[in-house]
Motif scaffolding. Structure first.
Motif, PDB file in Angstrom:
ATOM      1  N   ARG A   8       0.825  -1.212   0.000  1.00  0.00           N
ATOM      2  CA  ARG A   8       0.000   0.000   0.000  1.00  0.00           C
ATOM      3  C   ARG A   8       0.857   1.258   0.000  1.00  0.00           C
ATOM      4  O   ARG A   8       1.934   1.276   0.585  1.00  0.00           O
ATOM      5  CB  ARG A   8      -0.879   0.023   1.257  1.00  0.00           C
ATOM      6  N   PHE A  10       1.918   4.995   1.250  1.00  0.00           N
ATOM      7  CA  PHE A  10       2.063   5.570   2.586  1.00  0.00           C
ATOM      8  C   PHE A  10       0.743   6.092   3.153  1.00  0.00           C
ATOM      9  O   PHE A  10       0.415   5.851   4.318  1.00  0.00           O
ATOM     10  CB  PHE A  10       3.103   6.697   2.534  1.00  0.00           C
ATOM     11  N   ASP A  11      -0.012   6.812   2.343  1.00  0.00           N
ATOM     12  CA  ASP A  11      -1.232   7.446   2.844  1.00  0.00           C
ATOM     13  C   ASP A  11      -2.306   6.448   3.256  1.00  0.00           C
ATOM     14  O   ASP A  11      -3.252   6.802   3.943  1.00  0.00           O
ATOM     15  CB  ASP A  11      -1.777   8.447   1.824  1.00  0.00           C
ATOM     16  N   GLU A  12      -2.149   5.179   2.872  1.00  0.00           N
ATOM     17  CA  GLU A  12      -3.105   4.145   3.276  1.00  0.00           C
ATOM     18  C   GLU A  12      -2.674   3.412   4.556  1.00  0.00           C
ATOM     19  O   GLU A  12      -3.445   2.609   5.088  1.00  0.00           O
ATOM     20  CB  GLU A  12      -3.303   3.138   2.140  1.00  0.00           C
ATOM     21  N   GLN A  80       6.997   0.321  -3.062  1.00  0.00           N
ATOM     22  CA  GLN A  80       6.461   1.284  -2.098  1.00  0.00           C
ATOM     23  C   GLN A  80       7.531   1.814  -1.149  1.00  0.00           C
ATOM     24  O   GLN A  80       7.547   2.994  -0.821  1.00  0.00           O
ATOM     25  CB  GLN A  80       5.323   0.657  -1.275  1.00  0.00           C
ATOM     26  N   LYS A 111       3.293   8.207  11.655  1.00  0.00           N
ATOM     27  CA  LYS A 111       3.677   8.456  10.267  1.00  0.00           C
ATOM     28  C   LYS A 111       3.652   9.949  10.024  1.00  0.00           C
ATOM     29  O   LYS A 111       2.896  10.693  10.660  1.00  0.00           O
ATOM     30  CB  LYS A 111       2.782   7.696   9.292  1.00  0.00           C
ATOM     31  N   LYS A 112       4.529  10.385   9.111  1.00  0.00           N
ATOM     32  CA  LYS A 112       4.671  11.807   8.859  1.00  0.00           C
ATOM     33  C   LYS A 112       4.990  12.008   7.385  1.00  0.00           C
ATOM     34  O   LYS A 112       5.938  11.408   6.863  1.00  0.00           O
ATOM     35  CB  LYS A 112       5.814  12.362   9.718  1.00  0.00           C
ATOM     36  N   ALA A 113       4.191  12.841   6.713  1.00  0.00           N
ATOM     37  CA  ALA A 113       4.480  13.182   5.320  1.00  0.00           C
ATOM     38  C   ALA A 113       5.773  13.990   5.286  1.00  0.00           C
ATOM     39  O   ALA A 113       5.948  14.931   6.062  1.00  0.00           O
ATOM     40  CB  ALA A 113       3.332  13.978   4.721  1.00  0.00           C
ATOM     41  N   ASP A 116       5.629  15.641  -1.116  1.00  0.00           N
ATOM     42  CA  ASP A 116       4.515  15.127  -1.913  1.00  0.00           C
ATOM     43  C   ASP A 116       4.773  13.703  -2.372  1.00  0.00           C
ATOM     44  O   ASP A 116       3.844  12.973  -2.670  1.00  0.00           O
ATOM     45  CB  ASP A 116       4.277  16.017  -3.140  1.00  0.00           C
ATOM     46  N   GLY A 119       6.691   9.652   2.590  1.00  0.00           N
ATOM     47  CA  GLY A 119       6.405   9.859   4.002  1.00  0.00           C
ATOM     48  C   GLY A 119       7.270   8.930   4.831  1.00  0.00           C
ATOM     49  O   GLY A 119       7.851   7.967   4.324  1.00  0.00           O
ATOM     50  N   ARG A 148       4.274   7.916  -1.276  1.00  0.00           N
ATOM     51  CA  ARG A 148       2.940   8.384  -0.907  1.00  0.00           C
ATOM     52  C   ARG A 148       1.881   7.995  -1.921  1.00  0.00           C
ATOM     53  O   ARG A 148       0.697   8.122  -1.656  1.00  0.00           O
ATOM     54  CB  ARG A 148       2.940   9.897  -0.730  1.00  0.00           C
ATOM     55  N   SER A 149       2.275   7.539  -3.092  1.00  0.00           N
ATOM     56  CA  SER A 149       1.300   7.132  -4.095  1.00  0.00           C
ATOM     57  C   SER A 149       1.820   5.893  -4.802  1.00  0.00           C
ATOM     58  O   SER A 149       2.994   5.562  -4.712  1.00  0.00           O
ATOM     59  CB  SER A 149       1.056   8.257  -5.097  1.00  0.00           C
TER      60      SER A 149
END
Length: 170
Positions: A8, A10-12, A80, A111-113, A116, A119, A148-149
């Motif tokens: 997955r 990062f944002d998930e 990822q 977790k920390k971004a 863009d 993370g 992140r994507s």
């Protein structure tokens, strides 16, 4: 095999989620090869007769070998996970003896971004006795740089100006 979904973006990822890896046996060959690679030939690791009279009563694996195996046991998805950024607060709690079976248990603490593109996923890891008969061998904090994507299906990490590295602010 671990049922955790390492593929997955990062944002998930969800803080508090946990994983456990498949087990791995620590053998004498592992220890001897690690000693040859690192130059650490302490007799507690490589000399069974000396080790039998030593503080642990038998040969034990190098702590750094156990930690290195832990990193390899976690099945990070290379599409990822960009890199391990930091391993810190490592505490070796007990020796790992030849024939011991270990596994890695982990929890996403935060977790920390970072940008863009990426993370930082901050994990707590426990290198545990897979049979559950001993206390944990080691604990550590592991910070992982994560995309992140989803990468493009045609993504080539060696093309373009980034040379496979993502720009990360310090």
């Amino acid at each position: 095999m671990s049922t955790y979904n390492w593929s997955r973006p990062f944002d998930e990822l969800v803080e508090g989620e946990e994983f456990a890896t498949d087990p791995r046996v620590i053998g004498e060959r592992d220890v001897l090869l690690f000693a040859a690679l690192t130059g650490d030939h302490h007799p507690a690791h490589v000399d069974g007769q000396w080790a039998a009279r030593g503080p642990f009563g038998e040969q034990v694996a190098h702590g750094m070998l156990v930690l290195s195996f832990a990193v390899g046991m976690v099945p990070f998805d290379p599409q990822q996970v960009v890199a391990l950024r930091r391993i810190s607060d490592v505490v070796f709690k007990r020796p790992v003896k030849l024939g011991d079976v270990i596994r890695v248990e982990g929890k996403l603490e935060s977790k920390k971004a970072m940008s863009d593109e990426a993370g930082l996923a901050c994990w707590s890891w426990t290198i545990a006795d897979a049979r559950g008969s001993n206390p944990p061998a080691c604990r550590a904090k592991v910070d992982v740089l994560w995309r992140r994507s989803d990468p493009d299906a045609n993504y080539d990490p060696f093309s373009g100006d980034h040379h496979g590295f993502l720009p990360i602010p310090l």
